[in-house]
Design an enzyme around this catalytic site. Structure first.
Site, mmCIF file in Angstrom:
data_model
loop_
_atom_site.group_PDB
_atom_site.id
_atom_site.type_symbol
_atom_site.label_atom_id
_atom_site.label_comp_id
_atom_site.label_asym_id
_atom_site.label_seq_id
_atom_site.Cartn_x
_atom_site.Cartn_y
_atom_site.Cartn_z
ATOM 1 N N GLN A 130 99.542 -35.430 25.456
ATOM 2 C CA GLN A 130 99.292 -36.045 26.750
ATOM 3 C C GLN A 130 98.397 -35.137 27.599
ATOM 4 O O GLN A 130 98.535 -33.922 27.571
ATOM 5 C CB GLN A 130 100.636 -36.249 27.449
ATOM 6 N N SER A 154 102.927 -31.519 20.932
ATOM 7 C CA SER A 154 103.870 -32.345 21.697
ATOM 8 C C SER A 154 103.803 -33.797 21.219
ATOM 9 O O SER A 154 104.125 -34.094 20.072
ATOM 10 C CB SER A 154 103.585 -32.195 23.195
ATOM 11 N N LEU A 155 103.355 -34.720 22.068
ATOM 12 C CA LEU A 155 103.190 -36.117 21.661
ATOM 13 C C LEU A 155 102.365 -36.224 20.382
ATOM 14 O O LEU A 155 102.616 -37.095 19.530
ATOM 15 C CB LEU A 155 102.508 -36.898 22.784
ATOM 16 N N ARG A 182 110.193 -42.986 24.130
ATOM 17 C CA ARG A 182 110.264 -41.555 24.439
ATOM 18 C C ARG A 182 109.808 -41.279 25.857
ATOM 19 O O ARG A 182 110.449 -40.529 26.609
ATOM 20 C CB ARG A 182 109.387 -40.792 23.440
ATOM 21 N N HIS A 199 109.672 -30.643 27.778
ATOM 22 C CA HIS A 199 110.094 -29.579 26.873
ATOM 23 C C HIS A 199 111.037 -28.563 27.509
ATOM 24 O O HIS A 199 111.332 -27.536 26.908
ATOM 25 C CB HIS A 199 108.885 -28.877 26.240
ATOM 26 N N GLN A 225 112.541 -31.545 20.032
ATOM 27 C CA GLN A 225 111.227 -31.221 20.585
ATOM 28 C C GLN A 225 111.093 -31.607 22.050
ATOM 29 O O GLN A 225 110.447 -30.916 22.835
ATOM 30 C CB GLN A 225 110.145 -31.922 19.743
#
Length: 309
Positions: free
Chosen positions: A10, A90-91, A115, A199, A248
Site C-alpha cells: 500500500q 506487507s500487502l 483484511r 503491523h 503479519q
C-alpha cells in the site's frame, strides 16, 4: 542469473496506474475477473479515481493486488522468465502468493478487502498512527519507541532498509517517539498520512479476524517459493502460510532480512512487479550488488523482457 520477483504494498497506488496496459488483453482480463469477484467497478476506480476513493484502504488493497497480479500475468503471457523466489512488502505478500498459485485472483481480491476492513475496524480513525524514522539504527529506533511507550503502544514495524524504519502505535506515543528519535540522532521523524497503525500489536483484533477468515479460504501449495514478511521463511505448508499471514497484520515486516536472504541464496536480479518503484530504492540500499529492475508499465514490461531473455 538467479531471478527474484517482489511486489509492492500500500502507498504505491495512483490513479491511472494501468493506463499503459489499455491494449494488453491479459491485463484487461485480470481487471474483468477482479470486477466480477468483487461485484464492483474496480477497473474504473483504478482508471479514473478519484484519488481519495482509491486511497481508502478497503479500495487500495484490492486495487494494488489486482494491478500487480495483472502485470505478473502479462509477463507470463509474454513467455517471460519465471522467478525462482518471490516476496511482497506487507500487502504485496498477497500479490506474491497469488502469483505463486496459492490463491486464485478471485479469492485474493476478496480476502484483501476483508483484511483492509478488519484493519480499519481494529483501531478507530485518529487513535493510531505511523511514522518513518530516517537515519537511525534499528536499535536506537527501538530505544526511542521504548521511551515513548508510557503514552501507549509504540513499536518498530517495518524494517525497510538500513536507516529507514517505520514505527506505529498510539498516535501520542508515535509523536513522542519521533521527538525521542531526533534526540538520539535521527535525521527525520516523519508522520505518515495513514489511518491504521499497520503491523503493530494494536492490530491484534484484525489478526484474529483474518486467521478465522483464512481458515475458510481455499489455498494451494506455492509453485514458487514466497518468503514471508513475518519470519523470512518460504513456507510450503498451507497451514503455515495461513498462520504467517495472520501474524503479519500485527507483526513487523522484515524487509531488510528478506532481501539479505535473497542475497545469501545467490539472487543476482530482482524485478519489482507492480505500481510505483518504492521497493527498487529500498533494495539498492540493502543489497547494492543485486541488479534491480521494475515492471510498472507496458513499456517497462517490454524492456525488462528484452533484457532478461
Amino acid at each position: 542469473m538467479k531471478l527474484a520477483f517482489v511486489f509492492p504494498g500500500q502507498g504505491s497506488q495512483s490513479v491511472g496506474m494501468l493506463d499503459s496496459f489499455a491494449e494488453n488483453e491479459t491485463v484487461q482480463n485480470v481487471l474483468a475477473r477482479a470486477n466480477a469477484a468483487l461485484g464492483e467497478d474496480l477497473a474504473g476506480m483504478i482508471q479514473a479515481g478519484p484519488a481519495e476513493v482509491l486511497n481508502l484502504t478497503v479500495n487500495t488493497q484490492p486495487a494494488m493486488l489486482t494491478a500487480s497480479v495483472a502485470m505478473y500475468e502479462a509477463w507470463c503471457a509474454m513467455g517471460g522468465k519465471k522467478p525462482e523466489i518471490m516476496a511482497g512488502h506487507s500487502l504485496g505478500e498477497y500479490s506474491a502468493l497469488t502469483a505463486a498459485g496459492v490463491f486464485s485472483l478471485e479469492e485474493a481480491v476478496k480476502l484483501v478487502k476483508f483484511r483492509a476492513s478488519a484493519m480499519q475496524e481494529a483501531v478507530p480513525v485518529g487513535v493510531g498512527a505511523m511514522a518513518a524514522v530516517i537515519g537511525l539504527s534499528d536499535e536506537l529506533v527501538q530505544e526511542a519507541c521504548a521511551k515513548a511507550s508510557d503514552l501507549g503502544v509504540c513499536e518498530a514495524v517495518n524494517f525497510n532498509s538500513p536507516g529507514q524504519v517505520v514505527i506505529a502505535g498510539a498516535k501520542e506515543a508515535v509523536e513522542k517517539a519521533c521527538v525521542e528519535a531526533k534526540a538520539l540522532g535521527a535525521k527525520r521523524g516523519l508522520m505518515l498520512p495513514v489511518s491504521v497503525p499497520s503491523h503493530s500489536s494494536m492490530l491484534k483484533p484484525a489478526s484474529d479476524a483474518l486467521r478465522a477468515k483464512l481458515a475458510e479460504v481455499e489455498m494451494a501449495e506455492p509453485t514458487v517459493d514466497v518468503v514471508a514478511n513475518i519470519d523470512v521463511v518460504a513456507h510450503k505448508d498451507v497451514a503455515e502460510i495461513r498462520e504467517a499471514l495472520a501474524q503479519q497484520v500485527s507483526g513487523a515486516v522484515q524487509w531488510v532480512k528478506t532481501i539479505k536472504s535473497f542475497e545469501e541464496q545467490g539472487v543476482t536480479h530482482i524485478v519489482e512487479v507492480g505500481p510505483g518503484r518504492v521497493l527498487n530504492g529500498l533494495i539498492k540500499r540493502i543489497a547494492p550488488s543485486i541488479e534491480v529492475k521494475n515492471i510498472n508499465s507496458q513499456e517497462s514490461l517490454n524492456a525488462v523482457f528484452d533484457e532478461l531473455k
